[in-house]
Design an enzyme around this catalytic site. Sequence first.
Site, PDB file in Angstrom:
ATOM      1  N   CYS A 127       0.879  -1.183   0.000  1.00 50.46           N
ATOM      2  CA  CYS A 127       0.000   0.000   0.000  1.00 50.46           C
ATOM      3  C   CYS A 127       0.908   1.222   0.000  1.00 50.46           C
ATOM      4  CB  CYS A 127      -0.920  -0.011   1.212  1.00 50.46           C
ATOM      5  SG  CYS A 127      -1.937  -1.505   1.359  1.00 50.46           S
ATOM      6  N   ALA A 128       1.525   1.492  -1.135  1.00 54.22           N
ATOM      7  CA  ALA A 128       2.732   2.323  -1.175  1.00 54.22           C
ATOM      8  C   ALA A 128       2.492   3.824  -1.305  1.00 54.22           C
ATOM      9  CB  ALA A 128       3.632   1.872  -2.327  1.00 54.22           C
ATOM     10  N   ALA A 129       1.348   4.264  -1.839  1.00 53.83           N
ATOM     11  CA  ALA A 129       1.156   5.698  -2.101  1.00 53.83           C
ATOM     12  C   ALA A 129       1.251   6.502  -0.803  1.00 53.83           C
ATOM     13  CB  ALA A 129      -0.213   5.931  -2.757  1.00 53.83           C
ATOM     14  N   PRO A 130       1.903   7.672  -0.868  1.00 49.47           N
ATOM     15  CA  PRO A 130       2.502   8.338  -2.044  1.00 49.47           C
ATOM     16  C   PRO A 130       3.917   7.897  -2.379  1.00 49.47           C
ATOM     17  CG  PRO A 130       2.691   9.757  -0.138  1.00 49.47           C
ATOM     18  CD  PRO A 130       1.939   8.540   0.336  1.00 49.47           C
ATOM     19  N   CYS A 142      -0.414   4.202  11.195  1.00 49.84           N
ATOM     20  CA  CYS A 142      -0.264   5.517  11.829  1.00 49.84           C
ATOM     21  C   CYS A 142      -1.382   5.742  12.836  1.00 49.84           C
ATOM     22  CB  CYS A 142      -0.213   6.637  10.796  1.00 49.84           C
ATOM     23  SG  CYS A 142      -1.643   6.715   9.697  1.00 49.84           S
TER      24      CYS A 142
END
Length: 458
Positions: free
Chosen positions: A273-276, A395
């Site tokens: 889940c790389a974005a950004p 987070c």
Amino acid sequence: MAERENIRLLALETLVEVEKKNIFVKDALHRTLYQKQFLSKQDRAFLTRLVEGVTEYQVRLDYVINCYSKTKVNKCKPLIRCLLRMGVYQMLYMDSVPNEAACNECVKLAKKKRFGNLSGFVNGVLRSVDRGIDNIPFPKEEEDLAEYLSVTYSMPRWLVDKMLAWYGKERVKKVLETSVNPSELTIRVNTAKTTPEALRARIEEKGIQVSKGYYTEEALHLNHINYVNRIPGYKEGEFFVQDESSMLVYHLANPENEYDTSGKRPLTVLDLCAAPGGKTTHFAEKLGEKARIEARDLSEQKVSLIKENIVRLGHVNVETKVWDALIPDKEREGSCDIVIADLPCSGLGIISKKNDIKYHIREEQLTELVNLQRTILTNAASYVKPGGILLYSTCTINPAENRENVEWFLEHYPFQSATILDVLPQELKAYAIKENMLQLLPGEVKCDGFFIAKFRKC
């Protein structure tokens, strides 16, 4: 004065859009500012402060309004509700605006937006607040701790109750105090192109206050920034905006010590889940030719953002792919040395940066998110080679999304805890949970609230 009235009108329309469409204030405000690019710096600042301030202190403002209004806030029409919040916010938090002016302008706006029949109501409530402003009956800590914390720090009551159950009074106070304080902008220096010292000197030449990182050498902290793309080095790809908590993922992965990177073959790294693209580009920068990285996310829009950052930063060892992490990928099974699972979460660790997260999250969503995370972790587990590393991060500060997910994962999949203690900065070792988990709380550390766990496949 006419232009100021227009700024308040823009603020009102932005807040009503947020209210009616249930969207994030950042998106609505960005759209307003983009459409009104002719506004002066002073007017843009006034508009931004008013919109963001009303949003951040919404719980507290509603409490004050309800003390002086026979019609409770949740019973008001959206436009009237937003007007009252704007008026009270200016009275409580904007010393440059006389209370008389705050009241009068809100009454004018009610009439301008064809709510003249309710202008008297707006006037009456705001005048009452003005008269009683020095004696507002705020909740007392000793009588109702949760209500006191909720109103004082403008946090929904149900969330305060949850946090108190998780961490207790003193720790929650620190979290909530931090949530209403402005945060610094943190950047990660792209050491493939420059050094922290050189970039810091460039930025300071523009009169921007810069300080070094607290926990990582490649971090810099900047104050009083309005436009990131105007910071020296941005267009040249010399930095990426990223909190230090997120930078820790690479350091705790410790790939250069976990693996032989002397040249036999490049490491295979998959970011689900790389974005950004913060963690992807951090690994790309540090490992260079020693790794081949694939960055994935759910939509073309998100993957396009990753691509933009890869190109700007100048990395050539990264590929991108549109892929829903909830869907298993049979072709990837057992193929990765390192899998990064920084997953969708409730975001309760970053409220100081996204102050309306607290209004968008629902209590039932906390359970829904845990189930979603477990589905993605199940897929992530299948992609790791025997002996490979899985990094799980969020987070948030919700134990169910963090520690409890780790316990569940270790019970169901052939992984064991991998220690992070040997590479964890000394200042953060007190926040380690066992040997493989780190839980950071805002206010206790000088970064976002964040969670990281490290596993090795058996």
